[in-house]
Design a protein around this motif. Structure first.
Motif, PDB file in Angstrom:
ATOM      1  N   GLY A 146      50.746  61.833  39.416  1.00 33.39           N
ATOM      2  CA  GLY A 146      52.048  62.345  39.301  1.00 33.39           C
ATOM      3  C   GLY A 146      52.936  61.237  39.061  1.00 33.39           C
ATOM      4  O   GLY A 146      52.875  60.223  39.623  1.00 33.39           O
ATOM      5  N   VAL A 147      54.019  61.556  38.364  1.00 29.70           N
ATOM      6  CA  VAL A 147      55.403  60.686  38.362  1.00 29.70           C
ATOM      7  C   VAL A 147      56.087  60.832  39.652  1.00 29.70           C
ATOM      8  O   VAL A 147      56.217  61.678  40.377  1.00 29.70           O
ATOM      9  N   VAL A 148      56.482  59.663  40.080  1.00 31.02           N
ATOM     10  CA  VAL A 148      57.344  59.383  41.024  1.00 31.02           C
ATOM     11  C   VAL A 148      58.684  59.521  41.034  1.00 31.02           C
ATOM     12  O   VAL A 148      59.301  58.861  39.876  1.00 31.02           O
ATOM     13  N   ALA A 149      59.420  59.994  41.770  1.00 30.88           N
ATOM     14  CA  ALA A 149      60.937  60.059  41.626  1.00 30.88           C
ATOM     15  C   ALA A 149      61.684  58.654  41.934  1.00 30.88           C
ATOM     16  O   ALA A 149      61.012  57.718  42.752  1.00 30.88           O
ATOM     17  N   LYS A 150      62.914  58.435  41.434  1.00 31.33           N
ATOM     18  CA  LYS A 150      63.470  57.224  41.463  1.00 31.33           C
ATOM     19  C   LYS A 150      63.682  56.607  43.225  1.00 31.33           C
ATOM     20  O   LYS A 150      63.241  55.440  43.330  1.00 31.33           O
ATOM     21  N   ASP A 151      64.072  57.645  43.862  1.00 29.32           N
ATOM     22  CA  ASP A 151      64.317  57.212  45.369  1.00 29.32           C
ATOM     23  C   ASP A 151      62.835  57.104  46.039  1.00 29.32           C
ATOM     24  O   ASP A 151      62.774  56.238  46.759  1.00 29.32           O
ATOM     25  N   ARG A 152      62.172  57.647  45.610  1.00 24.96           N
ATOM     26  CA  ARG A 152      60.588  57.519  46.263  1.00 24.96           C
ATOM     27  C   ARG A 152      59.956  56.264  45.741  1.00 24.96           C
ATOM     28  O   ARG A 152      59.374  55.495  46.532  1.00 24.96           O
ATOM     29  N   GLN A 153      60.201  55.668  44.404  1.00 25.03           N
ATOM     30  CA  GLN A 153      59.870  54.547  44.214  1.00 25.03           C
ATOM     31  C   GLN A 153      60.423  53.604  45.011  1.00 25.03           C
ATOM     32  O   GLN A 153      59.551  52.494  45.416  1.00 25.03           O
ATOM     33  N   GLN A 154      61.710  53.597  45.131  1.00 23.97           N
ATOM     34  CA  GLN A 154      62.319  52.371  45.919  1.00 23.97           C
ATOM     35  C   GLN A 154      61.807  52.343  47.555  1.00 23.97           C
ATOM     36  O   GLN A 154      61.527  51.349  48.088  1.00 23.97           O
ATOM     37  N   THR A 155      61.659  53.662  47.978  1.00 21.41           N
ATOM     38  CA  THR A 155      61.061  53.864  49.341  1.00 21.41           C
ATOM     39  C   THR A 155      59.927  53.205  49.573  1.00 21.41           C
ATOM     40  O   THR A 155      59.515  52.386  50.424  1.00 21.41           O
ATOM     41  N   LEU A 156      59.038  53.553  48.598  1.00 22.03           N
ATOM     42  CA  LEU A 156      57.361  52.931  48.518  1.00 22.03           C
ATOM     43  C   LEU A 156      57.532  51.387  48.395  1.00 22.03           C
ATOM     44  O   LEU A 156      56.895  50.984  49.262  1.00 22.03           O
ATOM     45  N   ALA A 157      58.242  50.974  47.514  1.00 19.39           N
ATOM     46  CA  ALA A 157      58.524  49.390  47.364  1.00 19.39           C
ATOM     47  C   ALA A 157      58.989  48.888  48.506  1.00 19.39           C
ATOM     48  O   ALA A 157      58.395  47.758  49.038  1.00 19.39           O
ATOM     49  N   VAL A 158      59.860  49.363  49.338  1.00 21.62           N
ATOM     50  CA  VAL A 158      60.249  48.759  50.473  1.00 21.62           C
ATOM     51  C   VAL A 158      59.259  48.670  51.593  1.00 21.62           C
ATOM     52  O   VAL A 158      59.177  47.797  52.040  1.00 21.62           O
ATOM     53  N   ARG A 159      58.664  49.849  51.481  1.00 28.95           N
ATOM     54  CA  ARG A 159      57.710  49.984  52.665  1.00 28.95           C
ATOM     55  C   ARG A 159      56.536  49.081  52.620  1.00 28.95           C
ATOM     56  O   ARG A 159      55.928  48.461  53.261  1.00 28.95           O
ATOM     57  N   TRP A 160      55.987  48.709  51.153  1.00 28.41           N
ATOM     58  CA  TRP A 160      54.818  47.759  50.869  1.00 28.41           C
ATOM     59  C   TRP A 160      55.265  46.521  51.089  1.00 28.41           C
ATOM     60  O   TRP A 160      54.368  46.040  51.573  1.00 28.41           O
ATOM     61  N   ILE A 161      56.331  46.255  50.560  1.00 25.24           N
ATOM     62  CA  ILE A 161      56.940  44.747  51.064  1.00 25.24           C
ATOM     63  C   ILE A 161      57.054  44.562  52.529  1.00 25.24           C
ATOM     64  O   ILE A 161      56.386  43.435  52.818  1.00 25.24           O
ATOM     65  N   LEU A 162      57.392  45.279  53.195  1.00 24.18           N
ATOM     66  CA  LEU A 162      57.563  44.985  54.482  1.00 24.18           C
ATOM     67  C   LEU A 162      56.180  45.059  55.399  1.00 24.18           C
ATOM     68  O   LEU A 162      56.197  44.309  56.277  1.00 24.18           O
ATOM     69  N   ASP A 163      55.277  46.075  55.003  1.00 20.98           N
ATOM     70  CA  ASP A 163      54.101  46.116  55.493  1.00 20.98           C
ATOM     71  C   ASP A 163      53.334  44.907  55.108  1.00 20.98           C
ATOM     72  O   ASP A 163      52.381  44.194  56.048  1.00 20.98           O
ATOM     73  N   ALA A 164      53.156  44.435  53.966  1.00 19.32           N
ATOM     74  CA  ALA A 164      52.512  43.217  53.586  1.00 19.32           C
ATOM     75  C   ALA A 164      53.378  42.082  54.373  1.00 19.32           C
ATOM     76  O   ALA A 164      52.531  41.090  54.731  1.00 19.32           O
ATOM     77  N   ALA A 165      54.616  41.995  54.539  1.00 20.75           N
ATOM     78  CA  ALA A 165      55.105  40.837  55.327  1.00 20.75           C
ATOM     79  C   ALA A 165      54.658  40.941  56.816  1.00 20.75           C
ATOM     80  O   ALA A 165      54.238  39.747  57.325  1.00 20.75           O
ATOM     81  N   PHE A 166      54.393  42.097  57.367  1.00 21.25           N
ATOM     82  CA  PHE A 166      53.880  42.147  58.840  1.00 21.25           C
ATOM     83  C   PHE A 166      52.364  41.906  58.807  1.00 21.25           C
ATOM     84  O   PHE A 166      51.894  41.221  59.759  1.00 21.25           O
ATOM     85  N   LYS A 167      51.455  42.102  57.794  1.00 26.04           N
ATOM     86  CA  LYS A 167      50.120  41.591  57.728  1.00 26.04           C
ATOM     87  C   LYS A 167      50.016  40.263  57.417  1.00 26.04           C
ATOM     88  O   LYS A 167      49.014  39.459  58.071  1.00 26.04           O
ATOM     89  N   ARG A 168      50.887  39.630  56.844  1.00 28.44           N
ATOM     90  CA  ARG A 168      50.836  38.058  56.603  1.00 28.44           C
ATOM     91  C   ARG A 168      51.198  37.252  57.794  1.00 28.44           C
ATOM     92  O   ARG A 168      50.783  36.215  57.969  1.00 28.44           O
TER      93      ARG A 168
END
Length: 197
Positions: free
Chosen positions: A126-148
């Motif tokens: 399904g298509v993602v809404a604009k706010d949800r896109q930004q929320t997922l991007a922020v979450r993924w970058i912060l999680d990747a930083a913690f895993k690093r």
């Protein structure tokens, strides 16, 4: 000439003007309409005075700070974000713009939802809404930083800076997560008609 307490008015106005330049460096120097040269922001200037940023970038800065806040310790997260912005400012680029471009490179266009249909669980894209896109991007970058950050050997500011720069260059763990998600959505595009939300 008007005299104010034994001094000429021009001298008093000049002293006031000089003190304003020292107290508000961003509001007077950088954001004046006569200034034509662009200057890179430093982290402390952005966190102390965000008057020159538009609403989207202000919201982005607040979202990055609030997402990693644990047990209400916002000042601790602000210090980490402040140091990350200082590292980004050393690259001779606008730090907030680099973060915004990195998030644009990580934002997913579609996402997968599990739908149960006649005993089977299907991955329905399904298509993602604009706010949800930004929320997922922020979450993924912060999680990747913690895993690093392995075994607390490196600082979180360094890991966050590295992950933001990787996302800016269209690589890294967060970007890979987006590509995997798009691959799953493309493979299951025949189930798109089961989308009801």
């Amino acid at each position: 000439m008007i005299r104010v307490l034994g001094k000429q008015w021009n001298g008093v106005a000049k002293q006031l003007n000089d003190s304003c330049y020292r107290a508000f460096p961003l509001s007077v120097h950088h954001y004046s309409s006569t200034s034509s040269s662009k200057k890179a922001y430093t982290g402390s200037e952005i966190l102390n005075y965000m008057g020159g940023l538009d609403n989207d970038k202000k919201e982005l800065v607040h979202k990055l700070v609030n997402f990693r806040m644990k047990q209400g310790k916002k000042t601790r997260v602000r210090a980490i974000f402040h140091e990350t912005l200082h590292r980004l400012a050393r690259t001779d680029r606008d730090g907030v713009q680099v973060i915004s471009d990195a998030l644009d490179n990580v934002k997913p266009i579609c996402e997968i939802a599990k739908v149960r249909k006649s005993g089977n669980v299907l991955d329905v894209p399904g298509v993602v809404a604009k706010d949800r896109q930004q929320t997922l991007a922020v979450r993924w970058i912060l999680d990747a930083a913690f895993k690093r950050r392995t075994n607390h050997s490196s600082k979180l500011e360094e890991c966050l800076f590295s992950e933001i720069m990787d996302a800016y260059r269209k690589r890294g763990a967060a970007r890979k997560k987006r590509e995997v998600l798009h691959g799953i959505a493309s493979a299951n595009r025949s189930y798109a008609h089961f989308r009801w939300w």
